[in-house]
Motif scaffolding. Structure first.
Motif, mmCIF file in Angstrom:
data_model
loop_
_atom_site.group_PDB
_atom_site.id
_atom_site.type_symbol
_atom_site.label_atom_id
_atom_site.label_comp_id
_atom_site.label_asym_id
_atom_site.label_seq_id
_atom_site.Cartn_x
_atom_site.Cartn_y
_atom_site.Cartn_z
ATOM 1 N N PRO A 22 14.670 1.629 27.396
ATOM 2 C CA PRO A 22 14.365 2.159 26.342
ATOM 3 C C PRO A 22 13.938 1.366 25.090
ATOM 4 C CG PRO A 22 16.733 2.189 26.701
ATOM 5 C CD PRO A 22 15.980 1.852 27.979
ATOM 6 N N GLY A 23 14.097 -0.099 25.488
ATOM 7 C CA GLY A 23 13.375 -1.102 24.275
ATOM 8 C C GLY A 23 11.994 -0.930 24.140
ATOM 9 N N PRO A 24 11.604 -1.103 22.951
ATOM 10 C CA PRO A 24 10.119 -1.154 22.844
ATOM 11 C C PRO A 24 9.166 -2.111 23.293
ATOM 12 C CG PRO A 24 11.204 -1.597 20.941
ATOM 13 C CD PRO A 24 12.198 -1.330 21.819
ATOM 14 N N VAL A 25 7.937 -1.805 23.615
ATOM 15 C CA VAL A 25 6.957 -2.872 24.189
ATOM 16 C C VAL A 25 5.579 -2.398 23.410
ATOM 17 C CG1 VAL A 25 5.797 -3.896 25.976
ATOM 18 C CG2 VAL A 25 8.113 -3.450 26.206
ATOM 19 N N VAL A 26 5.006 -3.116 22.894
ATOM 20 C CA VAL A 26 3.689 -3.263 22.505
ATOM 21 C C VAL A 26 2.761 -3.517 23.159
ATOM 22 C CG1 VAL A 26 1.863 -3.551 20.641
ATOM 23 C CG2 VAL A 26 4.194 -3.153 19.658
ATOM 24 N N LEU A 27 1.713 -2.404 23.947
ATOM 25 C CA LEU A 27 0.800 -2.573 24.942
ATOM 26 C C LEU A 27 -0.607 -2.661 24.075
ATOM 27 C CD1 LEU A 27 1.932 -0.275 27.650
ATOM 28 C CD2 LEU A 27 2.416 -2.670 27.479
ATOM 29 N N ALA A 28 -1.416 -3.777 24.337
ATOM 30 C CA ALA A 28 -2.601 -4.090 23.767
ATOM 31 C C ALA A 28 -3.642 -4.032 24.650
ATOM 32 C CB ALA A 28 -2.607 -5.237 22.714
ATOM 33 N N ASP A 29 -4.661 -3.159 24.637
ATOM 34 C CA ASP A 29 -5.875 -3.078 25.621
ATOM 35 C C ASP A 29 -7.089 -3.849 24.926
ATOM 36 O OD1 ASP A 29 -8.216 -2.290 26.882
ATOM 37 O OD2 ASP A 29 -6.853 -0.806 28.097
ATOM 38 N N ARG A 89 5.385 -5.774 16.021
ATOM 39 C CA ARG A 89 6.668 -6.416 15.096
ATOM 40 C C ARG A 89 7.183 -7.429 15.561
ATOM 41 N NH1 ARG A 89 8.261 -1.963 12.454
ATOM 42 N NH2 ARG A 89 10.175 -3.049 11.846
ATOM 43 N N THR A 90 7.784 -8.246 14.934
ATOM 44 C CA THR A 90 8.518 -9.819 15.130
ATOM 45 C C THR A 90 9.221 -9.735 16.383
ATOM 46 O OG1 THR A 90 7.960 -10.415 12.903
ATOM 47 C CG2 THR A 90 9.455 -11.771 14.393
ATOM 48 N N GLU A 91 10.377 -8.688 16.523
ATOM 49 C CA GLU A 91 11.036 -8.717 17.514
ATOM 50 C C GLU A 91 10.688 -7.609 18.609
ATOM 51 O OE1 GLU A 91 11.770 -4.811 14.880
ATOM 52 O OE2 GLU A 91 10.979 -6.796 14.624
ATOM 53 N N VAL A 92 9.474 -7.528 18.837
ATOM 54 C CA VAL A 92 9.002 -6.507 20.216
ATOM 55 C C VAL A 92 8.157 -7.150 20.626
ATOM 56 C CG1 VAL A 92 7.748 -4.292 20.464
ATOM 57 C CG2 VAL A 92 9.450 -4.423 18.531
ATOM 58 N N VAL A 113 0.149 -16.035 19.436
ATOM 59 C CA VAL A 113 1.030 -17.120 19.520
ATOM 60 C C VAL A 113 0.907 -18.161 18.759
ATOM 61 C CG1 VAL A 113 1.808 -19.049 20.988
ATOM 62 C CG2 VAL A 113 1.529 -16.842 22.322
ATOM 63 N N ASP A 114 -0.400 -18.346 18.400
ATOM 64 C CA ASP A 114 -0.665 -19.155 17.406
ATOM 65 C C ASP A 114 -0.364 -18.806 15.874
ATOM 66 O OD1 ASP A 114 -2.593 -21.529 16.137
ATOM 67 O OD2 ASP A 114 -3.538 -19.777 15.158
ATOM 68 N N ALA A 115 -0.153 -17.587 15.775
ATOM 69 C CA ALA A 115 0.249 -16.986 14.409
ATOM 70 C C ALA A 115 1.869 -16.693 14.585
ATOM 71 C CB ALA A 115 -0.336 -15.585 14.351
ATOM 72 N N GLY A 116 2.680 -17.182 15.624
ATOM 73 C CA GLY A 116 4.005 -17.490 15.325
ATOM 74 C C GLY A 116 4.632 -16.389 16.052
ATOM 75 N N HIS A 117 4.006 -15.324 16.846
ATOM 76 C CA HIS A 117 4.668 -14.230 17.563
ATOM 77 C C HIS A 117 5.386 -15.111 18.801
ATOM 78 C CE1 HIS A 117 6.124 -10.757 19.240
ATOM 79 N NE2 HIS A 117 5.703 -9.995 18.285
ATOM 80 N N PRO A 118 6.810 -14.691 18.959
ATOM 81 C CA PRO A 118 7.645 -15.322 19.826
ATOM 82 C C PRO A 118 7.721 -14.857 21.171
ATOM 83 C CG PRO A 118 9.102 -13.826 18.439
ATOM 84 C CD PRO A 118 7.554 -13.744 17.790
ATOM 85 N N ASP A 119 7.069 -13.607 21.419
ATOM 86 C CA ASP A 119 7.184 -13.024 22.720
ATOM 87 C C ASP A 119 5.935 -12.177 23.118
ATOM 88 O OD1 ASP A 119 8.122 -12.387 25.147
ATOM 89 O OD2 ASP A 119 9.693 -10.641 24.379
#
Length: 279
Positions: A22-29, A89-92, A113-119
């Motif tokens: 149920p935890g969110p994941v953002v998928l980018a194509d 989102r930062t936590e997703v 990653v260069d912009a600071g997203h951790p995951d």
């Protein structure tokens, strides 16, 4: 906040299990081909369920002005708008993919990653691997997402510009050209006005980091390819493939820096030196 992943890659089976959670994941194509055609029709013909389309040419690159190469980095506000549009989102966790090779996906991976997203993870083998594994596919236009809250702060990863790279030449810092061998030697140059390579560079074509199916090779094989090249400066034609090689290095526990403008930026100034022939 999600912990920083131990590898930037995620397998199709691992992602399929993750998407059942149920935890969110953002998928980018980020399907894209140098010189076209645009990848959006491919996206609409079939994509991972819930994935959002991202346009490499207009959202992940800036306008071509001469300096900065053929794919200049996007302005911070353009990148921020694209990431907000797809709900980052930062936590997703964000998982990016393209048709098969991760070449275009690596651009978004690097920018995030260069912009600071951790995951941020890249789907190893892309959409082709997802289909081969028999996982579900969705068709139609992007359904949109609630606006994301991640604020990109570019500049978190090492990079060099043309002036900085010129200062490094002859210093012992490894410089790696990741284009095809025939472009490195200057035998052919299909995209830029000058053929050849940056003096002192060695050639490690990026496609050789992968299997014919577009999966990244084991860490030991990638490490062997780059043995003796500690934290190299990477360049290609316009910065896209350099990010792909950095992704390969990171998958093997190694690191490097990118010259984002790459060869197309280097040769925009006729005073910069050019070499031809083998390394």
């Amino acid at each position: 906040m999600s912990p920083e992943p131990t590898t930037p890659l995620i397998s199709v089976d691992e992602l399929a299990v993750r998407l059942q959670d149920p935890g969110p994941v953002v998928l980018a194509d980020v399907r894209w081909t140098l010189g076209g055609p645009p990848g959006q029709p491919e996206y609409e013909a079939g994509h991972l369920p819930g994935a959002h389309w991202v346009d490499l040419e207009h959202e992940l690159s800036g306008p071509v002005t001469g300096a900065g190469g053929r794919h200049p980095l996007p302005a911070a506000d353009v990148l921020a708008a694209a990431l907000s549009r797809i709900g980052v989102r930062t936590e997703v966790t964000v998982v990016v993919y393209d048709a098969a090779t991760s070449l275009a996906a690596a651009r978004l991976w690097w920018l995030l990653v260069d912009a600071g997203h951790p995951d941020v993870r890249v789907l190893d083998g892309g959409f082709a691997a997802w289909q081969r594994a028999g996982h579900p596919v969705e068709t139609g236009p992007d359904r949109g997402a609630p606006a994301g809250d991640f604020v990109p702060r570019p500049g978190q990863l090492g990079r060099v510009d043309a002036t900085g790279l010129a200062d490094l030449l002859g210093s012992g810092t490894p410089v790696v050209d990741v284009r095809a061998a025939e472009r490195f030697t200057g035998a052919t140059e299909p995209y830029d006005p000058v053929a050849g390579h940056i003096p002192g560079a060695v050639n490690r074509p990026s496609p050789q980091n992968q299997t014919p199916e577009g999966r990244f090779r084991p860490a030991a094989e990638i490490a062997e390819r780059f043995a003796g090249l500690d934290e190299p400066v990477l360049y290609c034609g316009s910065g896209i493939t350099a990010a792909h090689t950095l992704l390969a290095l990171r998958s093997a526990g190694l690191d490097g820096r990118i010259y984002p403008g790459s060869w197309s930026d280097w040769v925009s100034d006729a005073s910069r030196p050019v070499a031809t022939g083998p390394a």
